[in-house]
Structures are given as structure tokens and as C-alpha cells.
Design a protein around this motif. Structure first.
Motif, PDB file in Angstrom:
ATOM      1  N   SER A 207       6.687  10.108  12.664  1.00  0.00           N
ATOM      2  CA  SER A 207       6.356   8.766  13.134  1.00  0.00           C
ATOM      3  C   SER A 207       7.338   7.773  12.535  1.00  0.00           C
ATOM      4  O   SER A 207       7.997   8.075  11.522  1.00  0.00           O
ATOM      5  CB  SER A 207       4.915   8.395  12.734  1.00  0.00           C
ATOM      6  OG  SER A 207       4.634   7.036  13.041  1.00  0.00           O
ATOM      7  N   LEU A 208       7.425   6.597  13.142  1.00  0.00           N
ATOM      8  CA  LEU A 208       8.217   5.505  12.587  1.00  0.00           C
ATOM      9  C   LEU A 208       7.348   4.490  11.862  1.00  0.00           C
ATOM     10  O   LEU A 208       7.844   3.463  11.404  1.00  0.00           O
ATOM     11  CB  LEU A 208       9.017   4.811  13.696  1.00  0.00           C
ATOM     12  CG  LEU A 208      10.169   5.614  14.300  1.00  0.00           C
ATOM     13  CD1 LEU A 208      10.838   4.815  15.418  1.00  0.00           C
ATOM     14  CD2 LEU A 208      11.181   5.998  13.234  1.00  0.00           C
ATOM     15  N   SER A 209       6.050   4.758  11.767  1.00  0.00           N
ATOM     16  CA  SER A 209       5.127   3.853  11.094  1.00  0.00           C
ATOM     17  C   SER A 209       4.869   4.335   9.668  1.00  0.00           C
ATOM     18  O   SER A 209       4.309   5.414   9.457  1.00  0.00           O
ATOM     19  CB  SER A 209       3.801   3.771  11.859  1.00  0.00           C
ATOM     20  OG  SER A 209       2.812   3.138  11.077  1.00  0.00           O
ATOM     21  N   LYS A 210       5.254   3.528   8.700  1.00  0.00           N
ATOM     22  CA  LYS A 210       5.005   3.880   7.303  1.00  0.00           C
ATOM     23  C   LYS A 210       3.514   4.000   7.026  1.00  0.00           C
ATOM     24  O   LYS A 210       3.083   4.897   6.302  1.00  0.00           O
ATOM     25  CB  LYS A 210       5.619   2.820   6.385  1.00  0.00           C
ATOM     26  CG  LYS A 210       7.142   2.761   6.402  1.00  0.00           C
ATOM     27  CD  LYS A 210       7.661   1.688   5.456  1.00  0.00           C
ATOM     28  CE  LYS A 210       9.173   1.617   5.479  1.00  0.00           C
ATOM     29  NZ  LYS A 210       9.703   0.554   4.582  1.00  0.00           N
ATOM     30  N   GLU A 211       2.747   3.087   7.587  1.00  0.00           N
ATOM     31  CA  GLU A 211       1.300   3.109   7.362  1.00  0.00           C
ATOM     32  C   GLU A 211       0.692   4.394   7.894  1.00  0.00           C
ATOM     33  O   GLU A 211      -0.150   5.022   7.251  1.00  0.00           O
ATOM     34  CB  GLU A 211       0.649   1.897   8.029  1.00  0.00           C
ATOM     35  CG  GLU A 211       1.017   0.561   7.412  1.00  0.00           C
ATOM     36  CD  GLU A 211       0.432   0.387   6.024  1.00  0.00           C
ATOM     37  OE1 GLU A 211      -0.612   1.005   5.740  1.00  0.00           O
ATOM     38  OE2 GLU A 211       1.034  -0.359   5.218  1.00  0.00           O
TER      39      GLU A 211
END
Length: 426
Positions: A207-211
Motif C-alpha cells: 500500500s501507499l498509505s502509512k496508516e
């Protein structure tokens, strides 16, 4: 007011809409019809009609968000559904009916917006997925599935429908305990963990979402499956290696049309010669179009809903064969309505986390999407792709058999892995 008056006369036919202007004057549109609602629209100031007329999608959304318009006799879901139901996709009428200048402007915006260069990808993902994580706990199911559920016969709850969706996808992937799976756009990790639990397959989510990646890693650790399920913050274009299976759920809408060929070329190169890929995406049952201004500005910057023709055109040059194509025509509507109802029930909490404007923006987004699947051209595509035409059986019987097994085991709360492992070594 003249432009808005003309638009409402064109849009409202069945059921009635009573428009109350800022000075108290009222106008009634449509005709009382059995089975149709009678709704009201109250304008707070004289500037609202012009704002809506200039850009119906964005203008009305922002007026609603700023409490400059109020719905009477129902809520925003009722109102948008009322307008869309009066103007269904197959009627041939256009809700916005833009003029020549507006169409040219939308076309330019569409070309720019669909590029979705690498430099913008992380920023676009963060805009939607890296907001306060507690929001999603308020309306998603326990598996944190933020995509279309699968409302099979007899399924009545969002929780069960999302499990049914994951089992439906798992069946199409034809998993075994030795399968290596790449999950592109893994979300919070719910699908990856579920696939591992029911099949024993090793799953690597990206994913590109850190969260999302942080949440997914913590979830895998809590479940004790970190040895079989891993997650990485990486662009799909930078992944190396080979995988037996690739699954991508709700991510293709963020790829950008210019990148469609590169996306499928990369998936071809990552996929084992006997591998199987499953792409699940929102799609259009209509020709290619542009992302509406509200969604582009507030919800999914850089997002784009593809037509099937666009996907096929990008698949064909990359030597991937479409082994199966399923169009989920209505499944997303009850999913979105369930999310909407849960958000309404959590009104106070959402306002506490954000504010009233955000709450109304979120409701508008969910209502617009739900009614788009009910009355506009929105659908979901599930494309099963292979490099080798013999990678899966020549009939679809194996899908139903595996899905039935997964659903039975999910209902009983029992693992499927042991039985599959025994079968694999038989």
C-alpha cells in the motif's frame, strides 16, 4: 434562480419537490405519484441558486456541506436518490447537462486528473486513507473491508456480506497452502489475513498509505499470522519477484488511465506463468467519462472510475487473458447504504473527531455513490486474468465448490487450511 428553476423542471417528473427560497417563496416541481416521495429543499440565502446552477455536482455538495441548503421530508440519501431515480442512466438524460464550454472544461480536467503521476500517488492516497483512523471503525465491518461487499442469497448483514466477498474472491484465486499471493492495495490487511487463514497461502500486502500498512502489521501480529502475512509500504511499480496469485481490490480506481498499460504489464511480469490474477474495481457500464468535481476535490483526488473497454484495451497488449469477467451490478448499493446508516448513527462522534462540515461531506459522498449504483452507470467489475489459458479449470464449477466450502467454514468459525492441505498432498 432562472437556471436552477429550469434545471429542476427538467429533472423532477415523478414525486414532488417543494423548493423554498431564502425569501420564503415556494416553487413545486414534479407530480404527486404513488410510491414516490414528496421532499422539500430549503435555500438559506440568495446566492445558493447561482452556485448550484454554475456547477450542479460541486455547487450543491458545497451548499449542503455549508448548511446553505437543507432537505425536508427526508435526508441527503433520499434527496439524491429521488433526483437520480427520476433520471436513471438508461433514460438517456444527463443530470448536469453541461454546455459546450463546460464539456470542454471537464475534458481538460479529466485528462490532467487521470495522469496520476508517481509524485501525486502517495499524496492522493493519504488524502483519503490517512485521515483519523478512528473514522473507519465507526462504519466499516470488523474486517475493515472498504470495498463492495457480496450480498449472496440469504446474506443480510454487512459483516456476513464482506466475508462472502472475501470468500468469493478467494474461490476465484484457486488458493492452496503453497500459494504466494501479492495483494496490491491491501487496505488495512483484512483480506490478506482472511486469505491466509482460510487457505494457508502466504500473502504479501502492499500500500501507499502509512496508516494502513502500520495498522495491517499490528493486526497480523495480534492474530499471530505475521509469518504468513506481511505488509510493505511500496508502489506496485517497484515490486520485484514472482507470485502465484495477484489480487487487487478497490485499488485500480487510483491507477490513472495513462498508467493502465504499465499496471497490467507490471502485473504480467510479477505473475508466475501459471498464475492467476483477480482485479476488483468500481467501473462504468458506460463509455469513458471524467471524475465529477466533488469527488475529485474532496474524496478521491486522482481517482478515476474505468469503463470495461478501457481495462480490456490495457489488458490485451500485455499478454494477459481474461479467464472470467463478473459484473456486480447492485452489490455496492446496499454496502454503501449500510455505511451511510452507521455514519448517521455515529453523527455526534464524527463531529467530535472532525466537524459538522466533514460529516455532511461524508454523507454526501456515500449517498451519491450508493444512488449511483442504483440508478446511474456505476457497477463493479471482477476480472480474472491468467498468462496460461490452462491455469484454471475450463469450467467455473471449481469457483462455486470452493466458495461453498469457504462459506460453510466461515459460518462455523472453523479453519479451512487443514482440509485443503490434506487435499493438496493427496
Amino acid at each position: 434562480m432562472l437556471l436552477l428553476d429550469a434545471a429542476l423542471k427538467r429533472l423532477i417528473h415523478q414525486g414532488t419537490l417543494t423548493l423554498t427560497e431564502a425569501d420564503g417563496r415556494q416553487r413545486i416541481y414534479g407530480t404527486a405519484t404513488p410510491g414516490w416521495p414528496d421532499l422539500g429543499l430549503r435555500l438559506a440565502d440568495k446566492g445558493v441558486p447561482g452556485k448550484i446552477a454554475r456547477n450542479p455536482s460541486l455547487g450543491f455538495a458545497e451548499a449542503y456541506m455549508d448548511q446553505r441548503v437543507e432537505i425536508e421530508g427526508g435526508d441527503i440519501m433520499d434527496f439524491i436518490g429521488f433526483v437520480r431515480r427520476n433520471n436513471p442512466w438508461d433514460s438517456g438524460r444527463d443530470l448536469d447537462n453541461p454546455g459546450l464550454f463546460a464539456r470542454a472544461r471537464l475534458a481538460v480536467i479529466g485528462r490532467i486528473n487521470r495522469i496520476n503521476a508517481r509524485s501525486a500517488s502517495r499524496r492522493n492516497v493519504a488524502h483519503h486513507y490517512d485521515i483519523d483512523d478512528r473514522l473507519y471503525d465507526l462504519f466499516l465491518d470488523s474486517n475493515r473491508q472498504y470495498s463492495c461487499a457480496y450480498w449472496a442469497e440469504g446474506v443480510t448483514s454487512l459483516e456476513d456480506a464482506q466475508i462472502a466477498k472475501m470468500n468469493h474472491i478467494a474461490a476465484k484465486l484457486a488458493l492452496t497452502p503453497r500459494t504466494r499471493v501479492l495483494d496490491i492495495g491491501c487496505g488495512w490487511g483484512g483480506l490478506a489475513i482472511h486469505l491466509h487463514k482460510i487457505s494457508g497461502a502466504k500473502v504479501h500486502g502492499i500500500s501507499l498509505s502509512k496508516e494502513q500498512v502500520g495498522y495491517a502489521r499490528g493486526w497480523a501480529q495480534r492474530e499471530g499470522v505475521s509469518d504468513g502475512v506481511t505488509f510493505e509500504l511500496i508502489d506496485y511499480r517497484d515490486v520485484v519477484g514472482k507470485f502465484d496469485r495477484i489480487v487487487s481490490i478497490g485499488m485500480f480506481e487510483h491507477v490513472g488511465t495513462r498508467n493502465f498499460p504499465e499496471y497490467f504489464r507490471q502485473c504480467h511480469n510479477l505473475l508466475d506463468p501459471d498464475g492467476v490474477m483477480l482485479v476488483h474495481t468500481i467501473g462504468r457500464a458506460a463509455p469513458p467519462a471524467v471524475t465529477d468535481d466533488f469527488t475529485r476535490k474532496y474524496i478521491f483526488p486522482g481517482g478515476y472510475i474505468p469503463s470495461l473497454s478501457e481495462m480490456v484495451a490495457a489488458v490485451e497488449p500485455n499478454k494477459l487473458m481474461i479467464a472470467d469477467c463478473e459484473v456486480l451490478r447492485r452489490h455496492y448499493a446496499p454496502t454503501l447504504r449500510a455505511w451511510f446508516d452507521r455514519c448517521v448513527a455515529q453523527h455526534a462522534r464524527i463531529v467530535e473527531l472532525f466537524d459538522e462540515k466533514f460529516y455532511r461531506m461524508w454523507l454526501f459522498y456515500l449517498a451519491g455513490a450508493a444512488t449511483g449504483f442504483e440508478h446511474a452507470s456505476l457497477v463493479n467489475f471482477q476480472l480474472q486474468l491468467v498468462r496460461n489459458r490452462d491455469a484454471v479449470p475450463i469450467t467455473r464449477d471449481y469457483i462455486q465448490a470452493a466458495e461453498t466450502q469457504y462459506n460453510a467454514q466461515s459460518s462455523a468459525g472453523q479453519p479451512v487450511v487443514a482440509r485443503q492441505r490434506d487435499a493438496a498432498h493427496a
